[in-house]
Write an enzyme that holds these catalytic residues in place. Structure first.
Site, PDB file in Angstrom:
ATOM      1  CE1 TYR A  96      13.016 -30.498 -50.571  1.00 50.09           C
ATOM      2  CE2 TYR A  96      13.361 -28.299 -51.451  1.00 50.09           C
ATOM      3  CZ  TYR A  96      12.827 -29.134 -50.494  1.00 50.09           C
ATOM      4  OH  TYR A  96      12.104 -28.594 -49.449  1.00 50.09           O
ATOM      5  CG  LEU A 143      -1.640 -23.405 -51.755  1.00 53.60           C
ATOM      6  CD1 LEU A 143      -1.515 -23.141 -53.250  1.00 53.60           C
ATOM      7  CD2 LEU A 143      -2.890 -22.717 -51.199  1.00 53.60           C
ATOM      8  CB  ALA A 144      -2.891 -29.072 -48.005  1.00 48.30           C
ATOM      9  CG  LEU A 154      -4.875 -32.034 -50.607  1.00 44.92           C
ATOM     10  CD1 LEU A 154      -4.752 -32.590 -49.194  1.00 44.92           C
ATOM     11  CD2 LEU A 154      -5.745 -32.942 -51.460  1.00 44.92           C
ATOM     12  N   GLY A 170      -8.570 -25.657 -54.947  1.00 45.47           N
ATOM     13  CA  GLY A 170      -9.912 -25.554 -55.498  1.00 45.47           C
ATOM     14  C   GLY A 170     -10.238 -26.626 -56.513  1.00 45.47           C
TER      15      GLY A 170
END
Length: 353
Positions: free
Chosen positions: A61, A214-215, A218, A221
């Site tokens: 990272y 939360l993909a 995506l 919302g």
């Protein structure tokens, strides 16, 4: 905050984990975020206040910068935290600066310890498969790190089912420390892990840590069938390609249901998506990271959200993956003798059968 046992180990970790991929913003990771030390310390404070006890990072990272920032913000409170980091990816231009050889694992661990400013890593992941290094070499090196006290527990990440099972079998046969957990991509957007990795975790007693629950945003919302997300969003800008979306219509149907359920709870769609994952078999903790304090605060709220059985069933149905072979065949011909591992995938189909 709920604390869950990590597989069959005695380690207990919070249901939510602070992810640090947004720390630093060096190189290609600038597309994910560029949280500096001040912002990272503020995020850690939020997480500690909410009861989070695990921080997840990786040497790759921001080319080590995320680990350095993590090391700075844990000064004075290391004893109250668990640290997770990873090894495998390319960290330099040398011939041995990548992979899962004994050379790279041990040198990578020592470099991570220096950047983190600590004398041990609580959970050490192999970040990806290395098909050119014998598992015996990899697992022997990892075992030596555990025996030396530099590492407490081991985990794998991004392995296929056969690769992970082979690694467990080699560790058991040689008397090496086995993986206590696996870190995988798993979300309502893509439930591929349910084919092999989730049943394997149930069968072998591995904890599951979920990255990108939360993909990549995506499922927050802000992506809707009839509306464009705000400018600068990484999926719109084309600067980040994880995860790939294979069925946009199913994704939008899932998002619409998330929005409806969230409204009934006065919650956010992201909180509903995270709460659904926390109820899946073998899932121990979800790794949450955010560009802003507001996003992080919202994600932390998922730990307090309880979904009804009907809401869970509706989310199961709208996001359900097709059964691939041999799973559809086992559903048709072996449903009289299914165990807990098989039911992790097939149980939902039997309920609707």
């Amino acid at each position: 905050m709920e604390y869950r046992q990590l597989g069959r180990s005695g380690l207990r970790v919070s249901a939510l984990t602070l992810g640090t991929m947004t720390f630093g913003g060096r190189g290609g990771f600038s597309a994910v975020g560029a949280t500096d030390t001040v912002g990272a310390r503020r995020q850690l404070d939020q997480c500690l206040d909410a009861g989070v006890n695990l921080i997840d990072t990786a040497d790759i990272y921001s080319a080590g910068l995320a680990e350095e920032i993590t090391g700075e913000i844990i000064l004075g409170r290391r004893d109250s935290l668990l640290l997770s980091t990873k090894v495998r990816m390319t960290m330099g231009g040398g011939a041995n600066d990548a992979g899962l050889s004994r050379q790279h694992i041990i040198s990578g661990c020592e470099a991570s310890l220096r950047r983190l400013g600590t004398d041990h890593i609580d959970l050490y992941h192999v970040h990806e498969w290395d098909g050119q290094t014998r598992l015996e070499e990899t697992l022997s090196a990892l075992n030596s790190l555990v025996q030396s006290g530099k590492v407490r527990y081991l985990a794998a990440s991004n392995y296929t089912g056969w690769q992970l099972m082979k690694a467990l079998a080699v560790a058991d046969a040689r008397g090496y420390e086995r993986f206590a957990a696996q870190q995988i991509y798993y979300s309502l957007e893509a439930r591929d892990a349910e084919y092999e990795l989730v049943p394997l975790a149930v069968d072998q007693g591995l904890g599951i840590l979920v990255w990108s629950p939360l993909a990549g945003g995506l499922l927050s919302g802000k992506y809707r069938r009839d509306a464009s997300p705000e400018a600068g969003t990484r999926h719109v800008s084309g600067e980040w390609h994880e995860p790939p979306v294979r069925d946009a219509e199913q994704l939008y149907d899932t998002i619409e249901l998330l929005v409806d359920i969230a409204a009934s709870h006065q919650a956010s769609p992201a909180q509903v998506a995270l709460a659904w994952l926390l109820g899946r078999p073998a899932v121990t903790s979800l790794i949450i990271g955010a560009r802003t304090d507001e996003q992080l605060r919202d994600n932390l709220g998922a730990a307090e959200l309880a979904l009804s059985p009907d809401e869970r069933s509706a989310l199961d149905k709208v996001s359900q993956p097709d059964l691939i072979y041999p799973h559809w065949h086992q559903l048709a011909t072996a449903s009289d003798r299914l165990g807990a591992a098989e039911l992790a995938l097939l149980g939902q189909h039997l309920k609707r059968g």
